[in-house]
Design an enzyme around this catalytic site. Structure first.
Site, PDB file in Angstrom:
ATOM      1  N   GLY B  40       0.608  -1.486  -0.354  1.00  0.00           N
ATOM      2  CA  GLY B  40       0.029   0.145   0.183  1.00  0.00           C
ATOM      3  C   GLY B  40       0.710   0.907  -0.060  1.00  0.00           C
ATOM      4  O   GLY B  40       0.207   2.068  -0.177  1.00  0.00           O
ATOM      5  N   CYS B 249     -28.486  -8.119 -15.524  1.00  0.00           N
ATOM      6  CA  CYS B 249     -27.686  -8.055 -17.167  1.00  0.00           C
ATOM      7  C   CYS B 249     -29.227  -8.452 -18.169  1.00  0.00           C
ATOM      8  O   CYS B 249     -29.424  -9.090 -17.993  1.00  0.00           O
ATOM      9  CB  CYS B 249     -26.417  -8.622 -17.200  1.00  0.00           C
ATOM     10  SG  CYS B 249     -26.247  -8.438 -18.683  1.00  0.00           S
ATOM     11  N   CYS B 252     -27.449 -11.698 -19.771  1.00  0.00           N
ATOM     12  CA  CYS B 252     -26.210 -12.425 -19.677  1.00  0.00           C
ATOM     13  C   CYS B 252     -27.419 -13.370 -18.393  1.00  0.00           C
ATOM     14  O   CYS B 252     -27.672 -14.178 -17.949  1.00  0.00           O
ATOM     15  CB  CYS B 252     -26.115 -12.421 -19.291  1.00  0.00           C
ATOM     16  SG  CYS B 252     -24.386 -11.888 -18.487  1.00  0.00           S
ATOM     17  N   CYS B 274     -23.777  -6.260 -17.765  1.00  0.00           N
ATOM     18  CA  CYS B 274     -22.337  -6.239 -17.668  1.00  0.00           C
ATOM     19  C   CYS B 274     -21.298  -5.463 -18.249  1.00  0.00           C
ATOM     20  O   CYS B 274     -21.397  -5.255 -19.459  1.00  0.00           O
ATOM     21  CB  CYS B 274     -21.637  -7.998 -17.840  1.00  0.00           C
ATOM     22  SG  CYS B 274     -23.085  -9.317 -16.530  1.00  0.00           S
ATOM     23  N   CYS B 280     -19.984 -11.747 -19.383  1.00  0.00           N
ATOM     24  CA  CYS B 280     -20.938 -12.097 -20.013  1.00  0.00           C
ATOM     25  C   CYS B 280     -20.948 -12.668 -21.519  1.00  0.00           C
ATOM     26  O   CYS B 280     -22.083 -13.539 -21.773  1.00  0.00           O
ATOM     27  CB  CYS B 280     -21.393 -10.050 -20.367  1.00  0.00           C
ATOM     28  SG  CYS B 280     -23.227 -10.272 -20.682  1.00  0.00           S
TER      29      CYS B 280
END
Lengths: 202, 300
Positions: B40, B249, B252, B274, B280
């Site tokens: 980080g 979605c 899909c 998506c 997808c």
């Protein structure tokens, strides 16, 4: 090694072999204590094992002063590193960005390498400790980032050296985010103990 | 350079493997190893000028170029999609300069360079996720001085970030930050997850894949090792939560994926699909019982 005192080849293919060596180092650093066998390291040079030589060839250049412990400077390793990596050598371990030590003789020096500053902890040194053996079973238990639960490691050094190493690593870990990062090298094998790793005796 | 000679693709032999010279790669590699050792923390690096403008992912491209090996299989996504301009041009860049194999299937990739999404398909230990980051400093909009933010990180002085999130609650009743949502890495550094939607933050926590972040203009590299805690900042009475949609979605039927709103005609009709194009397409192929759709992606 050749017997003429001349310079021998380092990486067969500096670009691809250097990349593969780096990926090995990165895999080791990201998974502390995992023993990674470098796929196409150079041969060893003098007292430097192939893995330690590979670390230096992969990472060192004119901007990174290197400290070699005295037993490693005599037999051509220093000349080869000057030639292949172009890195300046220093005789003060606290000035080395990279520091190479033998586990049998170098632990007192390990305690003196630079830890960076609170503002710039990335300036802590990278130390390479050559150990006589490495095994995934052993007296050390490692925990920390990069380790899912815990990992075991053995270094083939005696109980006294292990205790000395644990004391230095414990102090180093406590300094986080300052600290040095350690690579362990043995033959073609490399493992990492970055400053985030907590090392304990079973 | 030997590996590129065999194939008669558009490989450009005039460059070193993966474009960058070896000295530059060494410098980036040193920064990457330190970044992994200090999860980080933003490691400064000498970012190079790349043959694309800042803002097009020069940081991510430099990280990918420094780690790429001839054995890799590269996937590049932009907002989750493999077929937008940024993704296509970066993929072609590495085909041209490294002759590297590419894929659109998340599970087949060894390196995934991403702009602003984490794939829906869970990542594995053998994969590396490279983020393109515009502003690596999470405190930058709260404190513009680099000298100050560096001190704040050194001292874990992150109160100002909590004040910012609190002010969200005071004004809007909830934390409205929806992307680049700040995280605490390994319990120490407050870190910008790059402008991924906060929907993706939970995927970063204890992720088995290595996550690398490159910010070219800002000259910073940072990293999150595998199996590292990544906590989205929040309050006990206002816990962190991700976006939800009240529909699935349209293509899909995925119910727990990140959805993009797409205008479909001049009458203002819209649908939600998506954002992860590979996820997808694979779902639709599985529903149709064949894989031809995966080959013929240009039907969308």
């Amino acid at each position: 090694m050749n017997g003429t005192g001349g310079i021998v080849r380092a990486f067969d293919d500096p670009v691809v072999d250097g990349t593969l060596a780096f990926r090995g180092l990165m895999q080791a650093q990201a998974n502390p204590g995992r023993i990674v066998t470098l796929s196409r390291p150079p041969g060893g040079i003098g007292g430097l094992c192939p893995a330690a030589f590979a670390v230096l060839l992969t990472l060192c250049d004119s901007g990174t002063p290197l400290y070699l412990e005295p037993s490693l400077t005599s037999d051509g390793a220093a000349d080869h590193l000057r030639f292949h990596a172009g890195c300046p050598l220093t005789e003060d371990p606290s000035k080395g960005h990279f520091v190479v030590l033998n586990a049998e003789t170098g632990l007192a020096i390990l305690a003196r390498v630079t830890r960076g500053t609170a503002d710039y902890p990335d300036r802590g040194a990278t130390a390479i400790l050559q150990v006589p053996a490495m095994s995934p079973q052993g007296p050390l238990t490692l925990t920390g980032p990069g380790i899912e639960t815990s990992r075991r490691l053995g270094l083939g050094i005696d109980a006294q050296a292990t205790a000395a190493l644990l004391e230095i690593l414990g102090e180093n870990h406590a300094l986080f985010p300052m600290g040095f990062d350690l690579f362990l090298a043995c033959g073609r094998d490399i493992a990492a103990l970055p400053r985030t790793t907590k090392v304990e005796l079973n | 350079m030997t590996m590129a000679a065999s194939q008669e693709t558009l490989v450009d032999e005039g460059y070193n493997f993966a474009y960058l010279d070896e000295q530059t790669k060494r410098m980036i590699r040193r920064a990457l190893l330190k970044a992994i050792a200090i999860p980080g923390y933003q490691v400064p690096f000498a970012s190079r000028e790349m043959p694309m403008p800042y803002g097009w992912g020069t940081g991510g491209v430099q990280v990918t170029a420094a780690i790429l090996s001839p054995d890799d299989r590269l996937k590049v996504i932009d907002q989750g999609s493999d077929d937008t301009t940024n993704a296509v041009s970066i993929r072609k860049f590495f085909q041209k300069t490294a002759d590297v194999a590419t894929t659109e299937r998340t599970e087949d990739a060894t390196i995934i360079q991403t702009r602003h999404r984490i794939p829906e398909t869970p990542l594995s230990e053998d994969q590396i996720l490279v983020y393109q980051v515009p502003i690596p400093e999470p405190l930058r909009f709260l404190e513009p001085r680099e000298t100050e933010t560096r001190q704040m990180h050194a001292m874990s002085d992150y109160g100002v970030m909590h004040v910012k999130l609190y002010e969200d609650i005071a004004r809007h009743g909830r934390i409205v930050t929806s992307y680049d949502y700040p995280v605490l890495v390994n319990g120490r550094y407050v870190t910008a997850p790059s402008p991924t939607p906060k929907f993706d933050n939970p995927k970063m926590d204890s992720c088995p894949a290595l996550q690398l972040f490159g910010a070219g203009r800002e000259k910073r590299i940072y990293a999150i090792p595998p199996h590292t805690t990544v906590k989205s900042l929040d309050f006990e009475d206002h816990p962190f939560e991700v976006q939800r949609w009240d529909q699935a979605c349209a293509l899909c039927g995925a119910e727990h994926a990140f959805l993009d709103e797409v205008l479909v005609n001049d009458q203002g009709e819209r649908m939600f699909v998506c954002s992860d194009s590979d996820f997808c397409a694979q779902r639709r192929a599985a529903q149709n019982g064949d894989t031809s759709e995966l080959e013929a992606r240009d039907d969308r």
